[in-house]
Design a protein around this motif. Structure first.
Motif, PDB file in Angstrom:
ATOM      1  N   LYS A 145     -12.849  33.516  10.211  1.00 26.78           N
ATOM      2  CA  LYS A 145     -12.080  33.098   9.034  1.00 26.78           C
ATOM      3  C   LYS A 145     -10.595  33.427   9.183  1.00 26.78           C
ATOM      4  O   LYS A 145      -9.728  32.613   8.861  1.00 26.78           O
ATOM      5  N   ILE A 146     -10.315  34.623   9.680  1.00 25.26           N
ATOM      6  CA  ILE A 146      -8.910  35.012   9.872  1.00 25.26           C
ATOM      7  C   ILE A 146      -8.265  34.139  10.935  1.00 25.26           C
ATOM      8  O   ILE A 146      -7.125  33.679  10.783  1.00 25.26           O
ATOM      9  N   SER A 147      -9.004  33.902  12.020  1.00 28.80           N
ATOM     10  CA  SER A 147      -8.490  33.053  13.098  1.00 28.80           C
ATOM     11  C   SER A 147      -8.165  31.658  12.590  1.00 28.80           C
ATOM     12  O   SER A 147      -7.144  31.068  12.951  1.00 28.80           O
ATOM     13  N   ILE A 148      -9.038  31.136  11.732  1.00 26.78           N
ATOM     14  CA  ILE A 148      -8.811  29.806  11.158  1.00 26.78           C
ATOM     15  C   ILE A 148      -7.537  29.790  10.316  1.00 26.78           C
ATOM     16  O   ILE A 148      -6.695  28.896  10.447  1.00 26.78           O
ATOM     17  N   ASN A 194      -6.147  33.851  18.733  1.00 25.80           N
ATOM     18  CA  ASN A 194      -7.348  33.831  19.568  1.00 25.80           C
ATOM     19  C   ASN A 194      -8.009  35.205  19.659  1.00 25.80           C
ATOM     20  O   ASN A 194      -9.211  35.309  19.910  1.00 25.80           O
ATOM     21  N   PHE A 195      -7.237  36.261  19.453  1.00 19.91           N
ATOM     22  CA  PHE A 195      -7.796  37.608  19.419  1.00 19.91           C
ATOM     23  C   PHE A 195      -8.827  37.734  18.292  1.00 19.91           C
ATOM     24  O   PHE A 195      -9.924  38.269  18.479  1.00 19.91           O
ATOM     25  N   SER A 226     -12.718  27.866  14.196  1.00 18.20           N
ATOM     26  CA  SER A 226     -11.275  28.093  14.245  1.00 18.20           C
ATOM     27  C   SER A 226     -10.576  27.154  15.229  1.00 18.20           C
ATOM     28  O   SER A 226      -9.693  26.390  14.827  1.00 18.20           O
ATOM     29  N   PRO A 227     -10.941  27.171  16.535  1.00 15.35           N
ATOM     30  CA  PRO A 227     -10.285  26.230  17.442  1.00 15.35           C
ATOM     31  C   PRO A 227     -10.575  24.773  17.101  1.00 15.35           C
ATOM     32  O   PRO A 227      -9.734  23.898  17.334  1.00 15.35           O
ATOM     33  N   PHE A 235       3.050  34.926  21.171  1.00 16.86           N
ATOM     34  CA  PHE A 235       2.464  35.964  20.304  1.00 16.86           C
ATOM     35  C   PHE A 235       1.488  35.349  19.312  1.00 16.86           C
ATOM     36  O   PHE A 235       0.381  35.866  19.099  1.00 16.86           O
ATOM     37  N   GLN A 236       1.881  34.246  18.695  1.00 20.92           N
ATOM     38  CA  GLN A 236       1.051  33.631  17.664  1.00 20.92           C
ATOM     39  C   GLN A 236      -0.271  33.116  18.230  1.00 20.92           C
ATOM     40  O   GLN A 236      -1.337  33.313  17.646  1.00 20.92           O
TER      41      GLN A 236
END
Length: 461
Positions: A387-390, A378-379, A245-246, A372-373
Motif C-alpha cells: 500500500k505504501i509503495s503504491i 521499491n524498498f 504497486s508496480p 532516491f524516489q
C-alpha cells in the motif's frame, strides 16, 4: 538453499554489487535495443514513424504492467518466503506466477487487438501516424505472452539467487533484436513491421531461456512443476498485493502517456510526440541502471526483512540510494551539456531537433532526485508493504503529474508539458522521504522486539 542463505550472511556491499551489476547490464541492454529500434526506425523509415512508435507506448506499458503485477509480485513474495526458509511455498508461488503471466497476457492480446483502431485514436494517432502505429503495435500485441512471461519469470531468477543468469536472459533478447532490426529494416526494407517482428522474436528467445532455467537447469533451486500451477487463491492474493504497486505505476504511466500524447499533439503536433518518444528513451538510458539497482536490492532486502535482520536491510537501502543518486546526477550533468547531441543520435530532422533539444533540459532537470524516489518506492515493495509503495509510486505518476499535465500547458503551451515532469519528480521525492523516515523508526522497533524475544528464550533455556 545455500544460494539464498548467503543473502543473510555475506557483505551487503558485495551482494548488492553482485546482484545489481548483472541487473544493470541487463537493463542497459534492454534499453539499448529499444534505442536501436528507434534509431533504425528514424534512419530507415522516418521521423513520423518515430512519432508512431511513441503513440504505441501506452500499449507496451500496459503489457509491462501485467508482467509486473504477477512477475514482480511473485518474485518479491518468493524472496520473503525463502528468507523464512519456506522453500516448498516459494515453488508454489513460482508455479502460480507462471500461470498468471500466461493467462493475463493472452487476455491483453485479445482485448488489445479487438479494440485496436479506437484505442489508437484515443492515444493520439493522427491520419499521418495511424497506419504506422497500427502496423507496429498489432505485431507487438500478438507476441505479448512472450514479453510478459520472459520478463515476469526473469525476476524470479534473481530471487533464486542467480543474477547472472537473469542478465543473460536480457542479453539473448537484446542481441537477437538488434541483429534482426538491422536485417529486417535496413536490408529487407520491412519498415516498422520489421522492427516489431524483431522485438517479438527477441522476447520469445527470452522466454525459452527462462523456462529452460526453471524446468531443466541443474543450477536452479526452485523448479517449475505442473502440480504447482494449480492456482491457489491465497498465493494469488499475495502476489497481487505486492505486484499491485508496480502494476498501478505502469497503468498510471500509460494514462500519462495518453494524456501527454494528446497534449503534445494539441500544442506541438506529430513532431512533438516524436520528440517525447526520444526524450523518454534518453531518460531510460539513465533510469534503467537505477531499476537494475532496485532489482538487485530486492531479493537482499526481502530475504533479510523476512529473517528480521534490519541492520542489513537498512545498509542495503542506503547503498542502493547512494548508487542510484550518483548515476542520476551523472546523467543530469551529461544532459545539461549535450542535449543536441543526444537528440541527433535518433533523428536529424530539424523539427525533432528543435523541439527535443529545448524539451530535454526541462524534462529531466530533476533527474538527481529521481534515483532516491525510485529506490525507496521499491524498498516498500520489497518488504511487502504494497500500500505504501503504491501511494509513493502513484504520487509521482498520477497524483501530481496528471494535474500538472492538464494545467501547465494552458499557461505555457508545449513548455508546460516539459515542466510537469520535474515538478512531479521533486514533489513526490519529498513525500517519499517522509514515509521512509517513519518506516525506519518502525523497523528499529521491530528489531528491538525480536532481540528481546531471543533473550527471553535464552533465559528459559
Amino acid at each position: 538453499m545455500e544460494k539464498q542463505k548467503r543473502l543473510g550472511t555475506e557483505n551487503i556491499g558485495k551482494l548488492l554489487m553482485e546482484f545489481s551489476l548483472p541487473a544493470i547490464i541487463g537493463m542497459l541492454i534492454n534499453i539499448l535495443y529499444n534505442i536501436v529500434d528507434r534509431i533504425f526506425i528514424g534512419k530507415g523509415v522516418g521521423a513520423i514513424a518515430i512519432s508512431a512508435v511513441g503513440l504505441t507506448l501506452p500499449f507496451t506499458t500496459i503489457i509491462m504492467a501485467f508482467g509486473m503485477l504477477a512477475g514482480i509480485g511473485g518474485s518479491a513474495l518468493i524472496s520473503i518466503r525463502l528468507g523464512e526458509r519456506k522453500h516448498d511455498e516459494a515453488e508454489k508461488i513460482l508455479g502460480n506466477t507462471f500461470i498468471l503471466l500466461s493467462i493475463i497476457s493472452i487476455l491483453v492480446t485479445i482485448v488489445g487487438i479487438g479494440f485496436l483502431d479506437p484505442l489508437l485514436r484515443l492515444f493520439g494517432a493522427s491520419d499521418v501516424t495511424f497506419d504506422y502505429a497500427k502496423d507496429y503495435i498489432f505485431i507487438i500485441l500478438a507476441g505479448a505472452v512472450f514479453n510478459a512471461v520472459g520478463f515476469g519469470l526473469n525476476a524470479s531468477i534473481r530471487s533464486d539467487g542467480s543474477p547472472k543468469t537473469a542478465m543473460i536472459t536480457n542479453l539473448i533478447g537484446a542481441i537477437t533484436n538488434i541483429i534482426l532490426d538491422y536485417v529486417f529494416i535496413m536490408k529487407m526494407n520491412m519498415g516498422i513491421k520489421g522492427a516489431a517482428i524483431a522485438t517479438v522474436i527477441g522476447q520469445s528467445f527470452n522466454t525459452i531461456w527462462v523456462l529452460r532455467y526453471f524446468m531443466f537447469s541443474g543450477s536452479s533451486s526452485m523448479k517449475l512443476k505442473v502440480k504447482n500451477m494449480k492456482m491457489d487463491i491465497n498465493i494469488v492474493k499475495g502476489i497481487f498485493a505486492i505486484g499491485m504497486s508496480p502494476f498501478l505505476i505502469q497503468i498510471a504511466a500509460s494514462v500519462v502517456n495518453v494524456l501527454a500524447n494528446n497534449t503534445l499533439k494539441a500544442n506541438g503536433g506529430d513532431y512533438a510526440i516524436g520528440a517525447m518518444s526520444i526524450l523518454i528513451s534518453i531518460a531510460m538510458i539513465f533510469l534503467m541502471p537505477v531499476f537494475g539497482i532496485t532489482q538487485g536490492a530486492q531479493p537482499i532486502i526481502g530475504y533479510n526483512y523476512g529473517a528480521v535482520k534490519m541492520d542489513r536491510v537498512k545498509k542495503c537501502l542506503i547503498l542502493a540510494i547512494s548508487a542510484a543518486s550518483t548515476l542520476c546526477i551523472t546523467g543530469f550533468i551529461f544532459i545539461e551539456f549535450f542535449p543536441n547531441l543526444m537528440i541527433s543520435i535518433f533523428s536529424k530532422d530539424e523539427n525533432i531537433l528543435r523541439i527535443g533539444t529545448h524539451g530535454l533540459k526541462i524534462f529531466l532537470c530533476m533527474l538527481p532526485v529521481i534515483g532516491f524516489q525510485i529506490v525507496t518506492s521499491n524498498f516498500f515493495q520489497a518488504i511487502g508493504k504494497a500500500k505504501i509503495s503504491i501511494v509513493l509510486s502513484l504520487s509521482r505518476q498520477v497524483l501530481i503529474l496528471i494535474p500538472m499535465l492538464i494545467l501547465l500547458p494552458k499557461f505555457f503551451g508545449l513548455k508546460g508539458v516539459w515542466m510537469a515532469y520535474p515538478i512531479s519528480d521533486f514533489s513526490s521525492s519529498l513525500i517519499t522521504l517522509v514515509f521512509l523516515i517513519k518506516e525506519l523508526k518502525v523497523m528499529s522497533t521491530r528489531e528491538k522486539n525480536e532481540e528481546n524475544i531471543n533473550i527471553n528464550e535464552l533465559v528459559k533455556i
